[in-house]
Design a protein around this motif. Structure first.
Motif, mmCIF file in Angstrom:
data_model
loop_
_atom_site.group_PDB
_atom_site.id
_atom_site.type_symbol
_atom_site.label_atom_id
_atom_site.label_comp_id
_atom_site.label_asym_id
_atom_site.label_seq_id
_atom_site.Cartn_x
_atom_site.Cartn_y
_atom_site.Cartn_z
ATOM 1 N N ALA A 199 21.609 44.393 93.834
ATOM 2 C CA ALA A 199 21.560 45.726 93.230
ATOM 3 C C ALA A 199 20.146 46.311 93.303
ATOM 4 O O ALA A 199 19.977 47.525 93.417
ATOM 5 N N GLU A 200 19.131 45.460 93.282
ATOM 6 C CA GLU A 200 17.741 45.934 93.352
ATOM 7 C C GLU A 200 17.415 46.599 94.695
ATOM 8 O O GLU A 200 16.441 47.326 94.805
ATOM 9 N N GLU A 201 18.209 46.338 95.718
ATOM 10 C CA GLU A 201 17.963 46.947 97.023
ATOM 11 C C GLU A 201 18.361 48.420 97.047
ATOM 12 O O GLU A 201 17.986 49.142 97.963
ATOM 13 N N LEU A 202 19.134 48.852 96.055
ATOM 14 C CA LEU A 202 19.492 50.258 95.879
ATOM 15 C C LEU A 202 19.049 50.652 94.470
ATOM 16 O O LEU A 202 19.851 50.769 93.550
ATOM 17 N N PRO A 203 17.734 50.876 94.270
ATOM 18 C CA PRO A 203 17.165 50.954 92.925
ATOM 19 C C PRO A 203 17.514 52.198 92.103
ATOM 20 O O PRO A 203 17.510 52.138 90.888
ATOM 21 N N GLU A 204 17.780 53.320 92.747
ATOM 22 C CA GLU A 204 17.992 54.554 91.984
ATOM 23 C C GLU A 204 19.052 55.416 92.641
ATOM 24 O O GLU A 204 19.410 55.207 93.802
ATOM 25 N N ASN A 205 19.548 56.372 91.905
ATOM 26 C CA ASN A 205 20.546 57.294 92.442
ATOM 27 C C ASN A 205 19.970 58.079 93.617
ATOM 28 O O ASN A 205 18.799 58.470 93.607
ATOM 29 N N ASP A 206 20.778 58.321 94.629
ATOM 30 C CA ASP A 206 20.392 59.072 95.837
ATOM 31 C C ASP A 206 19.223 58.458 96.590
ATOM 32 O O ASP A 206 18.489 59.153 97.286
ATOM 33 N N CYS A 207 19.030 57.145 96.476
ATOM 34 C CA CYS A 207 17.977 56.468 97.245
ATOM 35 C C CYS A 207 18.420 56.368 98.710
ATOM 36 O O CYS A 207 19.589 56.577 99.028
ATOM 37 N N PRO A 208 17.506 56.079 99.614
ATOM 38 C CA PRO A 208 17.880 55.953 101.025
ATOM 39 C C PRO A 208 18.926 54.858 101.240
ATOM 40 O O PRO A 208 18.906 53.837 100.555
ATOM 41 N N ARG A 220 23.857 54.423 97.105
ATOM 42 C CA ARG A 220 24.110 54.697 95.688
ATOM 43 C C ARG A 220 24.127 56.208 95.536
ATOM 44 O O ARG A 220 23.169 56.888 95.891
ATOM 45 N N ASP A 221 25.217 56.752 95.014
ATOM 46 C CA ASP A 221 25.370 58.208 94.975
ATOM 47 C C ASP A 221 24.665 58.837 93.774
ATOM 48 O O ASP A 221 23.986 58.164 93.003
ATOM 49 N N SER A 222 24.844 60.139 93.615
ATOM 50 C CA SER A 222 24.174 60.907 92.569
ATOM 51 C C SER A 222 24.567 60.472 91.160
ATOM 52 O O SER A 222 23.829 60.694 90.209
ATOM 53 N N GLN A 223 25.747 59.869 91.012
ATOM 54 C CA GLN A 223 26.220 59.441 89.698
ATOM 55 C C GLN A 223 25.988 57.949 89.451
ATOM 56 O O GLN A 223 26.477 57.398 88.472
ATOM 57 N N GLY A 224 25.283 57.287 90.358
ATOM 58 C CA GLY A 224 24.952 55.876 90.193
ATOM 59 C C GLY A 224 25.997 54.908 90.695
ATOM 60 O O GLY A 224 25.857 53.706 90.519
ATOM 61 N N ARG A 225 27.059 55.406 91.339
ATOM 62 C CA ARG A 225 28.099 54.532 91.883
ATOM 63 C C ARG A 225 27.647 53.983 93.237
ATOM 64 O O ARG A 225 26.999 54.676 94.010
ATOM 65 N N TYR A 226 28.022 52.745 93.514
ATOM 66 C CA TYR A 226 27.678 52.102 94.775
ATOM 67 C C TYR A 226 28.770 52.358 95.802
ATOM 68 O O TYR A 226 29.947 52.462 95.460
ATOM 69 N N GLY A 227 28.372 52.451 97.070
ATOM 70 C CA GLY A 227 29.326 52.626 98.149
ATOM 71 C C GLY A 227 28.959 51.759 99.334
ATOM 72 O O GLY A 227 27.781 51.452 99.564
ATOM 73 N N LEU A 228 29.966 51.330 100.090
ATOM 74 C CA LEU A 228 29.772 50.524 101.292
ATOM 75 C C LEU A 228 30.790 51.018 102.308
ATOM 76 O O LEU A 228 31.992 50.881 102.106
ATOM 77 N N ILE A 229 30.298 51.653 103.375
ATOM 78 C CA ILE A 229 31.179 52.265 104.371
ATOM 79 C C ILE A 229 30.726 51.898 105.776
ATOM 80 O O ILE A 229 29.643 51.355 105.970
ATOM 81 N N ASP A 230 31.559 52.225 106.754
ATOM 82 C CA ASP A 230 31.227 52.007 108.162
ATOM 83 C C ASP A 230 29.939 52.743 108.501
ATOM 84 O O ASP A 230 29.689 53.844 107.996
ATOM 85 N N GLU A 231 29.112 52.167 109.355
ATOM 86 C CA GLU A 231 27.820 52.785 109.672
ATOM 87 C C GLU A 231 27.960 54.105 110.409
ATOM 88 O O GLU A 231 27.130 54.990 110.256
#
Length: 63
Positions: A6-15, A30-41
């Motif tokens: 989780a530390e690799e995606l530290p904040e909302n809208d991070c790269p 990690r989107d604007s609301q803090g939800r995590y996503g994992l999709i095809d590149e």
């Protein structure tokens, strides 16, 4: 199956972060609301890498 810490995606809208699981190229974000996503590149309609996309408005937008 764990993909990254989780530390690799530290904040909302991070790269986004590139992830490779079982030889599949994926993008974690990690989107604007803090939800995590994992999709095809690669974008489904243009075929470009979403790693170059913008993380905004609750998701990734291709470049």
């Amino acid at each position: 199956m764990p993909a990254l810490l989780a530390e690799e995606l530290p904040e909302n809208d991070c790269p986004p972060v590139r992830v490779k699981l079982l030889s599949e190229r994926l993008i974690a974000f990690r989107d604007s609301q803090g939800r995590y996503g994992l999709i095809d590149e690669f974008c489904a309609h243009r075929g470009v890498s979403l790693w170059f996309g913008r993380n905004e408005e609750s998701g990734l937008r291709c470049s």
